[in-house]
Design a protein around this motif. Structure first.
Motif, PDB file in Angstrom:
ATOM      1  N   ALA A  36       0.868  -0.873  -0.480  1.00 48.18           N
ATOM      2  CA  ALA A  36      -0.099   0.054  -0.313  1.00 48.18           C
ATOM      3  C   ALA A  36       1.000   1.391   0.086  1.00 48.18           C
ATOM      4  O   ALA A  36       0.542   2.083  -0.693  1.00 48.18           O
ATOM      5  N   GLN A  37       1.996   1.466   1.065  1.00 46.34           N
ATOM      6  CA  GLN A  37       2.977   1.955   1.010  1.00 46.34           C
ATOM      7  C   GLN A  37       3.453   2.517  -0.681  1.00 46.34           C
ATOM      8  O   GLN A  37       3.237   3.983  -0.963  1.00 46.34           O
ATOM      9  N   GLN A  38       3.793   1.848  -1.141  1.00 52.43           N
ATOM     10  CA  GLN A  38       4.274   1.274  -2.575  1.00 52.43           C
ATOM     11  C   GLN A  38       3.356   2.380  -3.547  1.00 52.43           C
ATOM     12  O   GLN A  38       3.655   3.278  -4.556  1.00 52.43           O
ATOM     13  N   ALA A  39       2.501   1.585  -3.705  1.00 53.71           N
ATOM     14  CA  ALA A  39       0.751   2.449  -3.962  1.00 53.71           C
ATOM     15  C   ALA A  39       0.503   3.675  -4.242  1.00 53.71           C
ATOM     16  O   ALA A  39       0.631   4.269  -5.357  1.00 53.71           O
ATOM     17  N   LEU A  40       0.718   4.041  -2.971  1.00 50.07           N
ATOM     18  CA  LEU A  40       0.236   5.388  -2.788  1.00 50.07           C
ATOM     19  C   LEU A  40       1.752   6.805  -3.081  1.00 50.07           C
ATOM     20  O   LEU A  40       1.182   8.137  -3.728  1.00 50.07           O
ATOM     21  N   ARG A  41       3.041   5.844  -3.731  1.00 48.78           N
ATOM     22  CA  ARG A  41       3.574   6.335  -4.517  1.00 48.78           C
ATOM     23  C   ARG A  41       3.901   6.943  -6.195  1.00 48.78           C
ATOM     24  O   ARG A  41       4.314   6.793  -6.536  1.00 48.78           O
ATOM     25  N   THR A  42       2.721   5.494  -6.530  1.00 48.47           N
ATOM     26  CA  THR A  42       2.602   5.331  -7.648  1.00 48.47           C
ATOM     27  C   THR A  42       1.130   5.839  -8.301  1.00 48.47           C
ATOM     28  O   THR A  42       0.267   6.557  -7.676  1.00 48.47           O
ATOM     29  N   SER A  43       0.908   7.195  -9.668  1.00 50.69           N
ATOM     30  CA  SER A  43      -0.032   7.750  -9.494  1.00 50.69           C
ATOM     31  C   SER A  43      -1.276   6.485  -9.948  1.00 50.69           C
ATOM     32  O   SER A  43      -1.042   4.927 -10.130  1.00 50.69           O
ATOM     33  N   PRO A  44      -2.446   6.785  -9.381  1.00 51.78           N
ATOM     34  CA  PRO A  44      -3.226   6.021  -9.854  1.00 51.78           C
ATOM     35  C   PRO A  44      -3.531   5.336 -11.162  1.00 51.78           C
ATOM     36  O   PRO A  44      -3.446   4.128 -11.522  1.00 51.78           O
ATOM     37  N   GLU A  45      -2.929   6.101 -12.312  1.00 53.19           N
ATOM     38  CA  GLU A  45      -3.333   5.373 -13.613  1.00 53.19           C
ATOM     39  C   GLU A  45      -2.762   4.772 -14.181  1.00 53.19           C
ATOM     40  O   GLU A  45      -2.940   3.136 -14.741  1.00 53.19           O
ATOM     41  N   ASP A  46      -0.884   4.626 -13.482  1.00 49.04           N
ATOM     42  CA  ASP A  46      -0.302   3.239 -13.209  1.00 49.04           C
ATOM     43  C   ASP A  46      -1.181   2.526 -12.741  1.00 49.04           C
ATOM     44  O   ASP A  46      -0.348   0.917 -12.967  1.00 49.04           O
ATOM     45  N   LEU A  50      -1.122  -1.411 -14.050  1.00 44.59           N
ATOM     46  CA  LEU A  50      -0.348  -2.541 -13.398  1.00 44.59           C
ATOM     47  C   LEU A  50      -1.316  -3.425 -13.590  1.00 44.59           C
ATOM     48  O   LEU A  50      -0.916  -4.422 -14.310  1.00 44.59           O
ATOM     49  N   VAL A  51      -3.011  -3.685 -12.815  1.00 50.10           N
ATOM     50  CA  VAL A  51      -3.520  -4.452 -12.231  1.00 50.10           C
ATOM     51  C   VAL A  51      -4.557  -4.887 -14.147  1.00 50.10           C
ATOM     52  O   VAL A  51      -4.563  -6.050 -14.034  1.00 50.10           O
ATOM     53  N   LYS A  52      -4.484  -4.038 -14.928  1.00 51.45           N
ATOM     54  CA  LYS A  52      -5.246  -4.492 -16.096  1.00 51.45           C
ATOM     55  C   LYS A  52      -4.338  -5.274 -16.636  1.00 51.45           C
ATOM     56  O   LYS A  52      -4.281  -6.252 -17.462  1.00 51.45           O
ATOM     57  N   GLU A  53      -2.743  -5.151 -16.497  1.00 49.37           N
ATOM     58  CA  GLU A  53      -2.120  -6.060 -16.602  1.00 49.37           C
ATOM     59  C   GLU A  53      -1.268  -7.189 -16.594  1.00 49.37           C
ATOM     60  O   GLU A  53      -1.337  -7.975 -17.367  1.00 49.37           O
ATOM     61  N   SER A  54      -2.474  -7.193 -14.705  1.00 50.10           N
ATOM     62  CA  SER A  54      -1.501  -8.695 -14.564  1.00 50.10           C
ATOM     63  C   SER A  54      -2.524  -9.718 -15.056  1.00 50.10           C
ATOM     64  O   SER A  54      -2.524 -10.763 -15.121  1.00 50.10           O
ATOM     65  N   GLY A  55      -3.908  -9.190 -15.520  1.00 50.44           N
ATOM     66  CA  GLY A  55      -4.679 -10.000 -15.887  1.00 50.44           C
ATOM     67  C   GLY A  55      -6.173 -10.856 -15.225  1.00 50.44           C
ATOM     68  O   GLY A  55      -6.194 -11.681 -15.586  1.00 50.44           O
ATOM     69  N   LEU A  56      -5.591 -10.055 -13.809  1.00 51.23           N
ATOM     70  CA  LEU A  56      -6.261 -10.709 -12.712  1.00 51.23           C
ATOM     71  C   LEU A  56      -8.417 -10.494 -12.898  1.00 51.23           C
ATOM     72  O   LEU A  56      -8.913  -9.096 -13.346  1.00 51.23           O
ATOM     73  N   GLN A  57      -8.201 -11.338 -13.130  1.00 49.53           N
ATOM     74  CA  GLN A  57      -9.920 -11.503 -13.542  1.00 49.53           C
ATOM     75  C   GLN A  57     -11.030 -11.624 -11.768  1.00 49.53           C
ATOM     76  O   GLN A  57     -10.331 -12.020 -10.706  1.00 49.53           O
ATOM     77  N   GLY A  58     -11.866 -10.679 -11.767  1.00 50.25           N
ATOM     78  CA  GLY A  58     -12.534 -10.626 -10.288  1.00 50.25           C
ATOM     79  C   GLY A  58     -13.002 -12.723  -9.950  1.00 50.25           C
ATOM     80  O   GLY A  58     -12.834 -12.911 -10.372  1.00 50.25           O
TER      81      GLY A  58
END
Ligand SMILES: Cc1cc2nc3c(=O)[nH]c(=O)nc-3n(C[C@H](O)[C@H](O)[C@H](O)COP(=O)(O)O)c2cc1C
Ligand code: SF4
Length: 431
Positions: A36-46, A50-58
């Motif tokens: 979460a710390q790392q995420a807060l240093r990343t832009s929401p768009e990125d 990242l989650v799109k690229e991972s291919g995570l499906q609900g």
């Protein structure tokens, strides 16, 4: 209190046997909230990319791309935005979210925080199944700990991002797991699904843009942020990356929770992990993904447990709840149990669903007691066919599919009831 159900683990459930993991200190000592710390240093768009690229499906049943769903949230800053964590888990045969809530509540919260930052949401409502008293207590304790430690609230982990989490308890209705039924219930009304469009990203909780995700879906997110999308794609199949927690129940030696890569053959789950059928019996059929998903016969257990493969066999992964039935099982009795459930749980708004679920159960029950006619078999299929794709929500499809699956693979069971004018499976479970 250690975990008492059998399990195998991978990244998602690696600390299930470790009681301290459910506490904030234990979670942090094992690297918790670093993603979460790392995420807060990343832009929401990125992050969304990242989650799109991972291919995570609900993991709540429909298998929709999580990154894509997050990208539907408006970015114009006009209205407050909300996340909703679907912890209703009422699908018969599904019990994986329960264990995540009980044993890894901070992981659920960490996934939520990352999702909230990515979608710009100011609040998350966690809707917990009414019967889940202990999981809800564990979650509330974790939320209290997170507020006290500044992980939730006005300055999340010392940043300028503010986020609140509210837990809401359901009251025991299956339909409140459907995302818009859930939203209605959250707002204090009867849990009756809404017509779509508008979808929740436009008009969600309290009319505000909202994203609904399943408990397990959120739990994958910190791992994706910490390890990257390529790492995540190292598990599972090309089209269905990652692991999932299969909940195995029914006629097996070792029912339990098994976290395995998507694409694991169903026979490996049933015979290796759950150690096959007890009493020297054989498998007759297996429901692969919770009760709404069409059954597969024993001859098809080679199927890899991923949607692209299961769809070829006319079924789906659903919630990964694997229900095994041995050779003594009467498939008409199984149909009675299934249709009884859906008849009881229909919210009643749509005629096809309200009337159709009642008819399916009535005919099943008639065939089981030996009063069915050859026409009843065709009527069952006719009614089920008229329920599919016609209604406000997918509940009616979920009620029709198992009946179609039973008729597809076990029509002989039905015909034999009609021919003998009684149930020919005296050793089957009792109704
Ligand atoms: C009748 C019905 C019941 C559902 N029950 C649940 C549930 O208990 N938990 C859940 O996460 N999703 C459930 N869903 C799916 C939700 O509508 C929604 O797709 C899901 O929560 C989205 O999360 P995901 O994209 O992370 O899977 C249900 C859907 C239907 C049609
Ligand atoms: S399909 Fe069934 S459960 Fe869904 S809205 Fe219609 S009546 Fe209600």
């Amino acid at each position: 209190m250690g975990l008492t159900v059998p399990y195998v683990t991978s990244y998602l459930s690696e600390h299930f046997a470790d009681d301290a993991y459910a506490t904030l200190d234990g979670y942090r000592a094992r690297g918790g909230y670093e993603a979460a710390q790392q995420a807060l240093r990343t832009s929401p768009e990125d992050l969304i990319e990242l989650v799109k690229e991972s291919g995570l499906q609900g993991r709540g049943g429909a298998g929709f791309s999580t990154g894509l769903k997050w990208s539907f949230m408006p970015t114009d800053g006009g209205k407050p935005k909300y996340l909703v964590c679907n912890a209703d888990e009422s699908e018969p045969g599904s019990f994986k979210d329960r264990i995540l809530l009980e044993r890894a509540p901070h992981k659920v919260l960490e996934g939520i925080l990352i999702g909230a930052w990515a979608t710009g949401s100011e609040k998350t409502f966690i809707y917990v199944r009414g019967e889940y008293a202990f999981p809800a207590r564990q979650l509330q304790r974790a939320v209290d700990e997170a507020y006290a430690a500044g992980i939730l609230g006005a300055k999340v982990l010392g940043s300028d991002f503010a986020h609140d989490v509210v837990i809401m308890r359901g009251a025991g209705a299956y339909i409140c797991g459907e995302e818009t039924g859930l939203l209605e219930s959250l707002e204090g009304r009867k849990g009756q699904p809404r017509k779509k469009p508008p979808f929740p990203a436009q008009y969600g909780a309290f009319g505000m843009p909202s994203t609904v995700n399943n408990v397990e879906t959120f739990c994958h997110v910190p791992h994706i942020v910490a390890n990257g999308s390529e790492w995540f794609r190292g598990f599972g199949t090309e089209k269905s990356p990652g692991t999932t927690i299969f909940g195995v129940s029914g006629h097996v030696v070792r029912p339990g929770l098994y976290e395995l890569p998507l694409g694991t053959p169903l026979e490996e789950i049933v015979f290796e992990h759950a150690q096959g059928v007890p009493n020297g019996r054989t498998v007759k059929g297996v429901i692969p993904g919770g009760m709404s998903m069409p059954i597969l016969p024993a001859s098809q257990l080679d199927v890899p447990m991923a949607n692209e493969h299961l769809r070829e066999r006319k079924t789906m992964l659903g919630t990964g709840g694997v229900m095994v039935m041995d050779e003594t099982t009467c498939m008409v009795r199984a149909g009675c149990v299934i249709t009884y459930f859906f008849r009881d749980e229909s919210c009643g708004q749509c005629t096809q669903c309200r009337e159709g679920t009642g008819w399916l159960h009535k005919i099943m029950e008639r065939i089981e007691r030996g009063a069915g006619t050859p026409d009843d078999l065709d009527i069952l299929l006719d009614v089920a066919g008229k329920m599919e794709g016609q209604t406000i929500c997918a509940f009616a499809d979920a009620a029709a599919w198992p009946v179609q699956g039973l008729m597809r693979h076990f029509r002989e069971d039905f015909e034999e009831h009609v021919r003998q004018r009684k149930c020919p499976f005296p050793e089957s479970f009792e109704l």
